[in-house]
Every structure is written in C-alpha cells, then in structure tokens.
Design an enzyme around this catalytic site. Sequence first.
Site, short mmCIF file in Angstrom:
data_model
loop_
_atom_site.label_atom_id
_atom_site.label_comp_id
_atom_site.label_asym_id
_atom_site.label_seq_id
_atom_site.Cartn_x
_atom_site.Cartn_y
_atom_site.Cartn_z
N SER A 140 0.83 -1.20 0.00
CA SER A 140 0.00 0.00 0.00
C SER A 140 0.88 1.26 0.00
O SER A 140 1.70 1.44 -0.89
CB SER A 140 -0.94 -0.05 1.20
N ASP B 197 -9.74 -4.90 -5.91
CA ASP B 197 -9.24 -4.15 -4.76
C ASP B 197 -9.94 -2.79 -4.78
O ASP B 197 -9.75 -2.00 -5.70
CB ASP B 197 -7.72 -3.99 -4.87
N HIS C 191 -7.66 -5.55 -0.45
CA HIS C 191 -6.45 -4.73 -0.42
C HIS C 191 -5.34 -5.34 0.44
O HIS C 191 -4.24 -4.80 0.48
CB HIS C 191 -6.80 -3.33 0.11
#
Length: 268
Positions: free
Chosen positions: A97, A219, A247
């Site tokens: 991320s 996602d 995610h």
Amino acid sequence: MEPTPFSRQHHARFLGAGETTIVLAHGFGTDQTAWRHQAPTLAEQHRVLLFDHMGAGRSDLTAYSPRRYQSLRSYAMDLLILLEELALEDVVYVGHSMSGMIGLLAAVEEPSRFRKLVLLGASPRYLDDEGYEGGFTRAKLDGLYRAMQTNFHAWASGFAPLVTGNPDQPDLARDFAATLGALRPDIALTVARITFESDHRGDLPKLTRPTLVLQSQADIAVPMSVGTYLADHIPRAELQVLDATGHLPHWSAPGQVTRAILSFAVSA
C-alpha cells in the site's frame, strides 16, 4: 546486529539469516504484524527486517511530529536513515500500500540500497484524474476524512471490511479494524491525507531497479488499472495478478504472496 537509536524508535527487528536481506514495510492502518504469514517462511532462507512506520504499531510516538511527516517523502527518508544505520545495502524491499511509493521514492534517492522492489497493492495516485482511474473521487475522499474526524472508531469498523473484502473471512476485517483502531486518530487522519492526496506518477520512470507489481484481482482501494499503470510506467517492472481479492492479499492469500516474494527475490 545491534539496534540503533533510530531502529529502536521504529521497533525494527531481524528474523533469520542469509546473504539477502528482505525488508517488509507495512501499509496504512497496519503495523509489522501484518507480515506474520510471510516473515517466518522468508526467514528460513533470508534475513528479514521488520519495522513500524512512525505513528504505527510499537513505534516511539514521542518522535512523531506532524511538521516532519507532511508527505510520503518524509517516510522515505526514515527508511533510508534506517537502512544506513543498520548498514544495509542491496536489499529486496517489499512495500504494501503506502509503503510501495515510500520504497520507490527511497530507491530513486539512493538506488544502491536496493536490489529489487516488490510493490503489493501500491498506487502512485489514489484520486481519479483525467484519463486516470485511481479508485477514489474527490467526494469519496472528502467523505472519508469527515467520517474519520466525526467518529474515528466507528469509521474504522466500517472501513475495515470494505478494504479487506472477502466477507467469507470475517477475521480479516476484524484484525484490520484492530490495528487501524489502535492508531492515534489525529495521526491516522494525517497519514490518510498524506497517502490519498499524493501523486507520484512522475516518479515512476525514475526507478531503475527491477520491480514486481503484485495486484489483487479486485481491490476497492487500488483497482486493476493502477497495477497496470505501475507496470507500464516503471521501466523494469513486471505485473503479477494474484488470485486474490481485497487490499490485503498478504492476509487473504498469504501463500501466493509469500511464493511470489521468494521467487522474485532469488530470480536473476
């Protein structure tokens, strides 16, 4: 290796041993425990470095300053300081991320510190733009910030299942809500703004190291178009689409992620 003052601030620790060091960097709302499924297996063959970004997990909150942490570049500088103090070069860096761009920025600044990068669920820009689907409209982001300010813990409880996906695995949402809710609300809001308002599309072509882009099939935070964009704009990148949704594929499909990291780490 003895801990340094800076590494102690970030609760940095090593697992395993080997010629190759794999650095595991967590995403927004989690901490180093997010790698609990990958770290032990990776440490069987390699040395693994785990740490908490400032403001997360067991990092030293007395060292946090909103004046210092105003962009992802601040976290990239932290990463470089950490690698320097621990005398680490030529590492395989895995960033989930927000840590994807943190690692990319650090590798652009000091490429000798990095051998390869793995970007898991990473994004150079989360906000939609003309000709670019980032995953969030301006209205959605503004609503997210308002919800965080109004009732942070209620927001975390609702946000977690949306981001993790996989309603058949409710423990994923529970675990994410726990680490997300453990953040200090003011720090969480600041980091959210830093992350979701960032735009590092212009930095992608500057990365010279081999890069593996790991992308979930579905996602809500990072759509497939973003994974494709990364692979198309990073010169030495390859895209691998995981048979996973959500995610946090290192939680929902841990074996796939571990195998992908191992395979890429040892490939020529």
